[in-house]
Design an enzyme around this catalytic site. Sequence first.
Site, PDB file in Angstrom:
ATOM      1  N   CYS A   1       0.760  -1.355  -0.002  1.00  0.00           N
ATOM      2  CA  CYS A   1       0.013   0.081  -0.093  1.00  0.00           C
ATOM      3  C   CYS A   1       0.807   1.470  -0.222  1.00  0.00           C
ATOM      4  O   CYS A   1       0.516   2.419  -0.417  1.00  0.00           O
ATOM      5  CB  CYS A   1      -1.109   0.142   1.339  1.00  0.00           C
ATOM      6  SG  CYS A   1      -1.983  -1.468   1.454  1.00  0.00           S
TER       7      CYS A   1
ATOM      8  N   HIS B   1      -4.264   6.873   0.932  1.00  0.00           N
ATOM      9  CA  HIS B   1      -4.361   5.904   0.372  1.00  0.00           C
ATOM     10  C   HIS B   1      -5.813   5.305   0.470  1.00  0.00           C
ATOM     11  O   HIS B   1      -6.275   5.257   1.695  1.00  0.00           O
ATOM     12  CB  HIS B   1      -3.309   4.621   0.896  1.00  0.00           C
ATOM     13  CG  HIS B   1      -3.627   3.120   0.698  1.00  0.00           C
ATOM     14  ND1 HIS B   1      -3.481   2.769  -0.344  1.00  0.00           N
ATOM     15  CD2 HIS B   1      -3.677   2.394   1.592  1.00  0.00           C
ATOM     16  CE1 HIS B   1      -3.978   1.423  -0.528  1.00  0.00           C
ATOM     17  NE2 HIS B   1      -3.981   0.961   0.743  1.00  0.00           N
TER      18      HIS B   1
ATOM     19  N   ASN C   1      -9.699  -1.086  -3.173  1.00  0.00           N
ATOM     20  CA  ASN C   1      -8.326  -0.640  -2.986  1.00  0.00           C
ATOM     21  C   ASN C   1      -7.568  -1.360  -3.912  1.00  0.00           C
ATOM     22  O   ASN C   1      -7.417  -2.236  -4.336  1.00  0.00           O
ATOM     23  CB  ASN C   1      -7.859  -1.319  -1.608  1.00  0.00           C
ATOM     24  CG  ASN C   1      -6.750  -1.042  -1.052  1.00  0.00           C
ATOM     25  OD1 ASN C   1      -5.884  -0.840  -1.824  1.00  0.00           O
ATOM     26  ND2 ASN C   1      -6.462  -1.552  -0.016  1.00  0.00           N
TER      27      ASN C   1
HETATM   28  O1  UT7 Z   1      -4.917  -1.491   1.873  1.00  0.00           O
HETATM   29  C1  UT7 Z   1      -4.339  -2.253   2.837  1.00  0.00           C
HETATM   30  C2  UT7 Z   1      -4.829  -2.091   4.146  1.00  0.00           C
HETATM   31  N1  UT7 Z   1      -5.920  -2.878   4.516  1.00  0.00           N
HETATM   32  C3  UT7 Z   1      -6.655  -2.120   5.355  1.00  0.00           C
HETATM   33  O2  UT7 Z   1      -6.692  -0.922   5.797  1.00  0.00           O
HETATM   34  C4  UT7 Z   1      -8.022  -2.872   5.795  1.00  0.00           C
HETATM   35  C5  UT7 Z   1      -8.340  -2.581   7.094  1.00  0.00           C
HETATM   36  N2  UT7 Z   1      -9.489  -3.415   7.685  1.00  0.00           N
HETATM   37  C6  UT7 Z   1     -10.710  -3.302   7.118  1.00  0.00           C
HETATM   38  O3  UT7 Z   1     -10.925  -2.491   6.444  1.00  0.00           O
HETATM   39  C7  UT7 Z   1     -12.050  -3.825   7.988  1.00  0.00           C
HETATM   40  O4  UT7 Z   1     -11.518  -4.629   9.058  1.00  0.00           O
HETATM   41  C8  UT7 Z   1     -12.636  -4.838   7.195  1.00  0.00           C
HETATM   42  C9  UT7 Z   1     -13.616  -4.178   5.940  1.00  0.00           C
HETATM   43  C10 UT7 Z   1     -11.818  -5.859   6.313  1.00  0.00           C
HETATM   44  C11 UT7 Z   1     -13.690  -5.637   7.807  1.00  0.00           C
HETATM   45  O5  UT7 Z   1     -14.380  -4.929   8.426  1.00  0.00           O
HETATM   46  P1  UT7 Z   1     -14.819  -5.226  10.230  1.00  0.00           P
HETATM   47  O6  UT7 Z   1     -15.700  -4.034  10.513  1.00  0.00           O
HETATM   48  O7  UT7 Z   1     -13.439  -5.096  11.059  1.00  0.00           O
HETATM   49  O8  UT7 Z   1     -15.375  -6.340  10.226  1.00  0.00           O
HETATM   50  P2  UT7 Z   1     -14.752  -7.587  10.627  1.00  0.00           P
HETATM   51  O9  UT7 Z   1     -13.637  -8.543  10.327  1.00  0.00           O
HETATM   52  O10 UT7 Z   1     -14.936  -7.925  12.233  1.00  0.00           O
HETATM   53  O11 UT7 Z   1     -15.642  -8.924  10.459  1.00  0.00           O
HETATM   54  C12 UT7 Z   1     -17.197  -8.684  11.085  1.00  0.00           C
HETATM   55  C13 UT7 Z   1     -18.289  -9.949  10.449  1.00  0.00           C
HETATM   56  C14 UT7 Z   1     -17.422 -11.292  10.653  1.00  0.00           C
HETATM   57  O12 UT7 Z   1     -18.642 -12.269  10.823  1.00  0.00           O
HETATM   58  P3  UT7 Z   1     -18.798 -12.717  12.277  1.00  0.00           P
HETATM   59  O13 UT7 Z   1     -17.279 -13.348  12.589  1.00  0.00           O
HETATM   60  O14 UT7 Z   1     -19.213 -11.529  13.191  1.00  0.00           O
HETATM   61  O15 UT7 Z   1     -19.951 -13.631  12.097  1.00  0.00           O
HETATM   62  C15 UT7 Z   1     -16.991 -11.410   9.009  1.00  0.00           C
HETATM   63  O16 UT7 Z   1     -16.583 -12.815   8.766  1.00  0.00           O
HETATM   64  O17 UT7 Z   1     -18.297  -9.778   9.088  1.00  0.00           O
HETATM   65  C16 UT7 Z   1     -18.059 -10.885   8.321  1.00  0.00           C
HETATM   66  N3  UT7 Z   1     -17.477 -10.535   7.017  1.00  0.00           N
HETATM   67  C17 UT7 Z   1     -18.124 -10.456   6.025  1.00  0.00           C
HETATM   68  N4  UT7 Z   1     -19.630 -10.391   5.654  1.00  0.00           N
HETATM   69  C18 UT7 Z   1     -20.130 -10.151   4.661  1.00  0.00           C
HETATM   70  C19 UT7 Z   1     -16.247 -10.396   6.312  1.00  0.00           C
HETATM   71  N5  UT7 Z   1     -16.242 -10.006   5.256  1.00  0.00           N
HETATM   72  C20 UT7 Z   1     -17.354  -9.990   4.940  1.00  0.00           C
HETATM   73  C21 UT7 Z   1     -17.950  -9.719   3.462  1.00  0.00           C
HETATM   74  N6  UT7 Z   1     -19.277  -9.624   3.486  1.00  0.00           N
HETATM   75  N7  UT7 Z   1     -17.282  -9.195   2.438  1.00  0.00           N
END
Ligand code: UT7
Length: 356
Positions: A116, A283, A313
């Site tokens: 990134c 970014h 991204n």
């Molecule tokens: O440029 C590279 C740098 N990358 C970043 O900066 C990414 C930083 N992180 C993020 O952007 C966020 O953490 C995410 C968008 C990846 C995830 O969002 P979150 O609010 O942190 O969600 P989470 O990972 O805590 O997941 C919450 C729930 C989970 O289900 P359970 O365990 O609560 O049942 C995931 O399995 O959402 C689920 N989940 C999804 N559901 C539907 C994860 N991805 C998805 C999806 N669709 N695509």
Amino acid sequence: MPNSKIAGIGFYVPEKVVTNHDLARHMDTSDEWIQERSGIVERRYVNRHEDTTATIGAKAARIAIERAGIDKEEVDFIIFATLSPDYYFPGCGVLAQRELGISKTEIGALDIRNQCSGFVYGLTVADQFVRSGMYKNVLLIGAEVHSIGLDFTTRGRNVTALFGDGAGAVVIQPTEEKGKGILTSKLHSDGTYAEKLAYINPGGHSGYHAKKMGDDTDFGYDPDQEFGGLFLTQHMMDNAMTFPNMDGKLVFKAAVTKFPEVIMEALNDQGYTTEDIDLFIPHQANLRISQLVQRRLKLRDDQVWNNIQRYGNTTAATIPIALCEAWEAGKVKEGDLICIAAFGSGFTWGATLIRW
Ligand code: UT7
């Protein structure tokens, strides 16, 4: 010593638009979830039989070269930032050189693997080359084709929903105008969380470093295998170890801390405050990250440019794509103070201030 400036800028995104609804046909996800958690509405994917990271990088580069008002043969060095190279080796720098038909001068080409922050790191390297007088027209490309390396099953939805394909490029030249061009860059890294946002296999050592640090995650490392065949095993393929993995929450928390820190470091270095910024281009990792950083820095909406809604991204390409779009929209004007900043895998992060 002259400063260096961005003399030409261009970007290219593939025509194929992939919406959140399209993704929901392959995995258990929804438009609502993706928009709410990341701000992304759609992204672009290449047609894999027509384009690669190097070819879309070259498309962006042709525009940047033309806008810089030079002939391609005047480019005297190429820097290519990507985490999704066409080949394991050689890098995309030489492939773009060939694609562009830059042949007469046998110029140097360098690949940067800083994910990134690749564009910010690349810009800083280009800046140093130009300031020192070593080169006069450095072509810097940031490009990614993520779409061929993602897991399109529900297993991979937390990563796959975020990423898209695209490319941006700039030509860096010296400027004699006092106070213009690249003013300062601040670069940082911390390898403590190297495996928390990573594409480990095929890599040959399958999480060896994580194991050594006491991390029990199974990345496919096989201590009994003496040599050969470590690149891909059935165990890795059966257990989704051949895709990028990310601890989203950990990366998110680190990003919203490190972005403001490094931006303030760059501003303080030049005696500026956040009020002096005309346009901040973060970014594009997640709209929520950009908005939190904006709030922490107390920046107005008109001081920030986001486009993750449309492209997702694109890693090393997000900043040059966004900068180019903003410039084309008349949001980057002569004399403006532009701040670009990135955080991501490594972890690596950085910020640059540019007086346009
Ligand atoms: O440029 C590279 C740098 N990358 C970043 O900066 C990414 C930083 N992180 C993020 O952007 C966020 O953490 C995410 C968008 C990846 C995830 O969002 P979150 O609010 O942190 O969600 P989470 O990972 O805590 O997941 C919450 C729930 C989970 O289900 P359970 O365990 O609560 O049942 C995931 O399995 O959402 C689920 N989940 C999804 N559901 C539907 C994860 N991805 C998805 C999806 N669709 N695509």
